[in-house]
Write a protein that holds these residues in place. Structure first.
Motif, PDB file in Angstrom:
ATOM      1  N   LYS A 115       0.862  -1.184   0.000  1.00 32.10           N
ATOM      2  CA  LYS A 115       0.000   0.000   0.000  1.00 32.10           C
ATOM      3  C   LYS A 115       0.893   1.227   0.000  1.00 32.10           C
ATOM      4  CE  LYS A 115      -4.189  -1.770   0.314  1.00 32.10           C
ATOM      5  NZ  LYS A 115      -5.131  -1.596  -0.817  1.00 32.10           N
ATOM      6  N   ILE A 116       0.478   2.273  -0.684  1.00 33.42           N
ATOM      7  CA  ILE A 116       1.198   3.537  -0.648  1.00 33.42           C
ATOM      8  C   ILE A 116       0.386   4.506   0.198  1.00 33.42           C
ATOM      9  CG2 ILE A 116       2.136   5.456  -2.002  1.00 33.42           C
ATOM     10  CD1 ILE A 116       3.601   2.779  -2.425  1.00 33.42           C
ATOM     11  N   VAL A 117       0.953   4.908   1.320  1.00 28.59           N
ATOM     12  CA  VAL A 117       0.285   5.821   2.253  1.00 28.59           C
ATOM     13  C   VAL A 117       1.170   7.055   2.410  1.00 28.59           C
ATOM     14  CG1 VAL A 117      -0.635   6.110   4.587  1.00 28.59           C
ATOM     15  CG2 VAL A 117      -0.770   3.865   3.460  1.00 28.59           C
ATOM     16  N   ASP A 118       0.654   8.225   2.009  1.00 29.12           N
ATOM     17  CA  ASP A 118       1.441   9.468   2.030  1.00 29.12           C
ATOM     18  C   ASP A 118       2.759   9.313   1.273  1.00 29.12           C
ATOM     19  OD1 ASP A 118      -0.505  10.722   3.568  1.00 29.12           O
ATOM     20  OD2 ASP A 118       0.412  10.063   5.446  1.00 29.12           O
ATOM     21  N   GLY A 119       2.740   8.526   0.224  1.00 34.99           N
ATOM     22  CA  GLY A 119       3.940   8.334  -0.594  1.00 34.99           C
ATOM     23  C   GLY A 119       4.875   7.243  -0.111  1.00 34.99           C
ATOM     24  N   TYR A 120       4.614   6.710   1.068  1.00 34.54           N
ATOM     25  CA  TYR A 120       5.488   5.670   1.641  1.00 34.54           C
ATOM     26  C   TYR A 120       4.934   4.284   1.335  1.00 34.54           C
ATOM     27  CZ  TYR A 120       7.416   9.434   4.562  1.00 34.54           C
ATOM     28  OH  TYR A 120       8.012  10.587   5.001  1.00 34.54           O
ATOM     29  N   GLN A 121       5.846   3.324   1.153  1.00 32.88           N
ATOM     30  CA  GLN A 121       5.422   1.930   1.061  1.00 32.88           C
ATOM     31  C   GLN A 121       5.047   1.411   2.434  1.00 32.88           C
ATOM     32  OE1 GLN A 121       7.553  -1.266  -1.244  1.00 32.88           O
ATOM     33  NE2 GLN A 121       8.046  -2.061   0.787  1.00 32.88           N
ATOM     34  N   VAL A 122       3.875   0.803   2.511  1.00 37.85           N
ATOM     35  CA  VAL A 122       3.434   0.130   3.730  1.00 37.85           C
ATOM     36  C   VAL A 122       3.154  -1.328   3.363  1.00 37.85           C
ATOM     37  CG1 VAL A 122       1.653   0.019   5.527  1.00 37.85           C
ATOM     38  CG2 VAL A 122       2.452   2.242   4.689  1.00 37.85           C
ATOM     39  N   GLU A 123       3.665  -2.242   4.172  1.00 39.15           N
ATOM     40  CA  GLU A 123       3.508  -3.669   3.868  1.00 39.15           C
ATOM     41  C   GLU A 123       2.374  -4.284   4.685  1.00 39.15           C
ATOM     42  OE1 GLU A 123       6.901  -3.059   5.383  1.00 39.15           O
ATOM     43  OE2 GLU A 123       7.630  -2.233   3.505  1.00 39.15           O
ATOM     44  N   LYS A 156       9.518  -3.115 -12.164  1.00 42.71           N
ATOM     45  CA  LYS A 156      10.445  -4.171 -11.745  1.00 42.71           C
ATOM     46  C   LYS A 156      10.702  -3.980 -10.253  1.00 42.71           C
ATOM     47  CE  LYS A 156      13.363  -2.830 -14.881  1.00 42.71           C
ATOM     48  NZ  LYS A 156      13.940  -3.986 -15.548  1.00 42.71           N
ATOM     49  N   ARG A 157      11.438  -4.885  -9.651  1.00 46.93           N
ATOM     50  CA  ARG A 157      11.801  -4.697  -8.247  1.00 46.93           C
ATOM     51  C   ARG A 157      12.513  -3.365  -8.065  1.00 46.93           C
ATOM     52  NH1 ARG A 157      15.696  -7.579  -6.153  1.00 46.93           N
ATOM     53  NH2 ARG A 157      16.335  -8.335  -8.196  1.00 46.93           N
ATOM     54  N   LEU A 158      12.339  -2.770  -6.894  1.00 49.10           N
ATOM     55  CA  LEU A 158      13.027  -1.510  -6.594  1.00 49.10           C
ATOM     56  C   LEU A 158      14.398  -1.847  -6.026  1.00 49.10           C
ATOM     57  CD1 LEU A 158      13.829   1.256  -5.434  1.00 49.10           C
ATOM     58  CD2 LEU A 158      11.764   1.488  -6.783  1.00 49.10           C
ATOM     59  N   HIS A 159      15.426  -1.536  -6.783  1.00 47.84           N
ATOM     60  CA  HIS A 159      16.796  -1.794  -6.333  1.00 47.84           C
ATOM     61  C   HIS A 159      17.679  -0.691  -6.883  1.00 47.84           C
ATOM     62  CE1 HIS A 159      20.561  -3.769  -5.400  1.00 47.84           C
ATOM     63  NE2 HIS A 159      19.911  -4.773  -4.831  1.00 47.84           N
ATOM     64  N   ALA A 160      18.685  -0.301  -6.124  1.00 45.41           N
ATOM     65  CA  ALA A 160      19.550   0.820  -6.534  1.00 45.41           C
ATOM     66  C   ALA A 160      20.162   0.579  -7.916  1.00 45.41           C
ATOM     67  CB  ALA A 160      20.644   1.041  -5.489  1.00 45.41           C
ATOM     68  N   LYS A 182      13.143   2.115  -0.261  1.00 45.17           N
ATOM     69  CA  LYS A 182      11.877   2.698   0.178  1.00 45.17           C
ATOM     70  C   LYS A 182      11.908   4.229   0.073  1.00 45.17           C
ATOM     71  CE  LYS A 182       9.767  -0.001   3.495  1.00 45.17           C
ATOM     72  NZ  LYS A 182       9.685  -0.781   4.755  1.00 45.17           N
ATOM     73  N   LYS A 183      13.093   4.807   0.236  1.00 41.63           N
ATOM     74  CA  LYS A 183      13.255   6.259   0.037  1.00 41.63           C
ATOM     75  C   LYS A 183      12.982   6.628  -1.429  1.00 41.63           C
ATOM     76  CE  LYS A 183      14.495   7.866   4.109  1.00 41.63           C
ATOM     77  NZ  LYS A 183      13.561   8.747   4.841  1.00 41.63           N
ATOM     78  N   ILE A 184      13.425   5.782  -2.344  1.00 40.97           N
ATOM     79  CA  ILE A 184      13.200   6.043  -3.769  1.00 40.97           C
ATOM     80  C   ILE A 184      11.695   6.021  -4.071  1.00 40.97           C
ATOM     81  CG2 ILE A 184      13.670   5.272  -6.136  1.00 40.97           C
ATOM     82  CD1 ILE A 184      16.222   6.196  -4.842  1.00 40.97           C
ATOM     83  N   ILE A 185      10.976   5.071  -3.475  1.00 39.16           N
ATOM     84  CA  ILE A 185       9.517   5.019  -3.665  1.00 39.16           C
ATOM     85  C   ILE A 185       8.874   6.313  -3.176  1.00 39.16           C
ATOM     86  CG2 ILE A 185       7.387   3.905  -2.823  1.00 39.16           C
ATOM     87  CD1 ILE A 185       8.825   1.225  -3.071  1.00 39.16           C
ATOM     88  N   LYS A 186       9.297   6.766  -2.010  1.00 36.61           N
ATOM     89  CA  LYS A 186       8.785   8.032  -1.480  1.00 36.61           C
ATOM     90  C   LYS A 186       9.106   9.184  -2.429  1.00 36.61           C
ATOM     91  CE  LYS A 186       7.295  11.216   1.453  1.00 36.61           C
ATOM     92  NZ  LYS A 186       5.860  11.581   1.460  1.00 36.61           N
TER      93      LYS A 186
END
Length: 797
Positions: free
Chosen positions: A150-158, A534-538, A583-587
């Motif tokens: 879930k995306i809550v306020d731009g953050y990933q929530v599991e 795709k997966r989020l990876h640096a 997770k910072k990148i998702i935000k």
């Protein structure tokens, strides 16, 4: 029951009443879905039984594919397509007032995988069955899978992924085939009848119960098996606290990839891996025993393939069975084992090569550790005999070193085949990452470029394009994907290209409707749909993409004369729960999206969309709608990629680095039908080896970079304060490990070329068609044939 729609309807209504004890008028959509699923499973059961009987009777070699994950997606429509009964069922249901698409929505994506590794395993199972090959999957039946994002306020929530809430209509629980798995305890050695015998005492046992799912081939009678193991408490556990034991046992098959930042999570992951291999080997050997009197020729009849390092414990576990239970001497057991196991490596990232602390491994798996220790001793002795005194080399190659058990080393030493998954990846393994092992065992190393289940990603995901293709070249491409090259004769046909454009536009509208329903954002379907999912990876560099979006935003805002071809930038990605940076990148993506999408000056010129909870069923809507496929990993880091192939077969054009299978895509379509930019793998590896890259120089000398990077920390985004400092620091203080700033200019220039090309729609559609026509090479049918012929030694039944 599926021979015609009348018979189907009659059987469906009878079965519904028998299953639920209610009339059709009182039944729910869920009842309809379950009834149809049960009918399909019953329909294939005869072929399922006959397939297994033919394998037993024929005594042919079988392959067992061991993988920690299988990203299956939804199976209802795919099974109908493979069985050739989709139209009959759809029409029959329609006449009953039931929409098949709505029933599909009730099916959960199976929560058994995460990314490319798991989807590859699912594609391989599809191809094995469709090619009539004797091959089965073994995995774990996760109760919750990875997580629901879930995306809550731009953050990933599991949140827990509740995919089994309504049951799994495709599985059959086989409690009579349950096996015991021992953990902890101690090993006692005794001399019996003149030989040393080992007994595992005071072990805490767990019961592994198989749940079998049919793997239905396309237009064939072959139905193979995916066997998933569920961890359940044993009847008489050696444990003082029964409730704690029950919780710890059920946790083994509760989540995919539990957080292993602490010892508790490490123990859980190691338990998962041992449960998978021990249960699978016990099951495989039981089947083998029905055909063969002894284990001496086991490797002639069975191949066990380990998908990445997670199932590597299959090597010492097979040794344990052969020595402790079958009474083989070490040398013969080692010969059988090393001729049974084959291994696929999926990474060049050192941090992704698994290793386990001895302090955890030894007490949890005492007998297995003893065997690994013996394998290591003998291997190091072999190295010493080759090069006496080469302590450094032995230390680098040892399986056990620096208080860790190195799983990739064990995999290479204990298998007969080690394959990479793209030409570049395999070359990097041979020449750099595993060069010392390659020098030792050159005959083991080979390449098998990944593939995708082209039937799912065209027939199922893009039926309109599939129909256009079949009308043009016939339907053989579904079983002979290389026939797609026949489409090349239409590359200058205006009518065909117009139809291609029309289908893409309709698919974009379908995705636009999903975007609006999920985010409330209206997107322009005339814009370029530019997609990175795709997966989020640096190393996959979603950050490069978002920094470029920030640059475009800045230009539009500052220069009223700046024109840009309208774009909808679409992201979809899950970050591992413990991966702070990702997770910072998702935000950041969501923060940029909020700014861009609500700015009236930007309007329809640009939109940024983050699709929540990216999964297979959503991917089936994304790929057909995409214009541009972002494959922008740092060169040398992406082993292969398979998303690039799914985009390609749906007519999207690749924007990417010369990495993974992008290189092979370019070889097929030609440099003029792909957008390549950035450092090569050779250049990247040179920087890593010799240094010379200073990210701060690019920051100072490119005003576009400086402005976007400064905006991470200068209150450009109101209300986020120091949120993006870790990203800022990674680029400047930590010298930009993945060359985001180095590749920025080349990436921006190539994006400009993409826009200019898109303006010439005839040219774009021709490029799109050329990509579709060459995508048949990347079918997993081709990959599996190569595995079958060159590694596994299996033949169609």
């Amino acid at each position: 029951m599926f021979s015609n729609k009348t018979e189907f309807k009659e059987t469906f209504l009878k079965r519904l009443e028998m299953l639920y004890g209610k009339s059709f008028s009182e039944s729910s959509e869920r009842d309809h879905y379950q009834t149809l699923g049960n009918m399909i499973r019953e329909y294939v059961s005869n072929d399922w039984i006959k397939t297994n009987e033919s394998y037993l009777a024929g005594k042919e070699k079988q392959v067992y594919y061991l993988s920690i994950e299988y990203l299956l997606g939804k199976l209802l429509r795919q099974n109908l397509i493979n069985l050739g009964i989709e139209d009959t069922v759809q029409q029959g249901l329609h006449e009953l007032g039931i929409d098949l698409s709505e029933l599909e929505e009730l099916e959960a994506d199976a929560g058994l995988g995460n990314g490319g590794l798991g989807r590859l395993a699912a594609c391989f199972l599809d191809s094995l069955a469709s090619l009539n090959l004797p091959g089965h999957g073994h995995g774990i039946r996760y109760k919750h899978g990875l997580f629901e994002q879930k995306i809550v306020d731009g953050y990933q929530v599991e949140l827990p992924e509740q995919w089994l809430r309504g049951g799994n209509v495709w599985e059959v629980r086989k409690a009579d085939l349950a096996v015991k798995i021992p953990f902890w305890g101690k090993v006692e050695a005794r001399t019996e009848n003149g030989r040393l015998v080992f007994h595992h005492l005071n072990a805490e046992t767990v019961t592994a119960v198989p749940h079998d799912m049919p793997v239905i081939g396309y237009e064939t009678k072959t139905v193979n098996t995916l066997r998933l193991w569920n961890a359940e408490p044993s009847q008489f556990p050696f444990h003082t606290d029964i409730l704690q034991y029950k919780r710890e046992t059920e946790a083994i098959s509760e989540f995919l990839y539990p957080d292993d930042t602490h010892d508790e999570g490490k123990i859980l992951r190691l338990k998962q891996q041992y449960l998978l291999v021990s249960a699978s080997l016990q099951s495989i050997i039981k089947t083998y025993r029905k055909q063969h009197p002894n284990m001496n020729l086991f490797h002639h009849h069975v191949c066990i393939h380990i998908n990445d390092t997670h199932p590597v414990l299959a090597i010492p576990e097979l040794m344990r069975i052969l020595i402790d239970e079958e009474g083989f001497e070490w040398e013969r057991a080692w010969h059988i084992t090393t001729n049974t196991i084959s291994y696929t490596n999926h990474t060049t990232l050192t941090e992704a090569l698994e290793k386990w602390p001895i302090r955890i491994f030894q007490p949890l798996l005492p007998r297995i550790y003893m065997i690994v220790e013996e394998i290591n001793e003998r291997f190091c002795q072999q190295l010493w005999e080759q090069s006496p005194g080469a302590w450094e080399r032995i230390g680098q190659l040892a399986i056990i070193a620096d208080e860790y058990v190195k799983m990739a080393h064990l995999a290479i030493v204990g298998s007969f085949s080690v394959n990479g998954v793209a030409k570049l990846h395999t070359e990097i393994l041979k020449t750099r990452e595993m060069n010392q092992f390659y020098q030792l065992f050159p005959e083991k190393f080979n390449n098998k470029t990944n593939g995708i289940a082209h039937r799912r990603w065209l027939l199922k995901a893009n039926p309109k394009l599939s129909t256009l293709i079949s009308d043009a070249i016939g339907t053989n491409w579904a079983t002979s994907p290389n026939d797609l090259t026949q489409l090349l004769k239409y590359q200058d046909d205006p009518s065909f290209l117009e139809q291609l454009f029309k289908i893409k536009k309709e698919n974009k509208q379908t995705l636009a409707d999903i975007i609006y329903s999920k985010t409330g954002t209206i997107v322009n379907t005339d814009a370029i749909f530019d997609v990175q999912v795709k997966r989020l990876h640096a190393y996959k560099r979603q950050l490069l993409n978002v920094l470029h979006i920030m640059y475009l935003y800045n230009r539009i805002k500052e220069d009223s004369s700046f024109t840009v071809v309208p774009r909808v930038f679409i992201f979809g990605a899950k970050a591992s729960p413990g991966y702070y940076y990702a997770k910072k990148i998702i935000k950041l993506i969501n923060t940029v999206a909020e700014k861009v999408n609500n700015d009236p000056i930007i309007g329809d010129k640009m939109k940024v969309i983050f699709l929540e909870n990216y999964r297979v069923s959503l991917a089936e809507k994304v790929f057909p709608a995409s214009d541009v496929s972002e494959q922008i990993s740092t060169a040398s880091k992406e082993a292969s990629g398979t998303g690039n192939m799914k985009f390609m077969i749906n007519g999207a054009l690749t924007l990417g680095t010369l990495d993974g299978a992008n290189i092979e895509i370019q070889e097929l379509v030609g440099a003029s039908n792909i957008f390549i930019y950035g450092l090569t793998a050779e250049e990247v590896l040179h920087y890593y080896q010799h240094g010379g890259y200073q990210s701060i120089e690019y920051y100072h000398h490119d005003s576009r970079i400086r402005q976007a990077v400064d905006q991470l920390v200068n209150e450009f985004f109101p209300g986020v304060h120091n949120e993006f400092e870790p990203i800022f620091d990674s680029l400047l203080e930590e010298n930009d490990q993945y060359f985001v700033l180095k590749d920025f200019a080349s990436y921006a220039d190539t994006h400009k070329t993409v826009g200019e090309t898109f303006m010439d729609q005839r040219k774009w559609q021709k490029m799109s068609l050329i990509n579709i026509a060459h995508a048949g090479y990347f079918s997993s049918d081709r990959t599996i044939k190569e595995y079958a012929d060159n590694i596994w030694g299996i033949k169609p039944r």
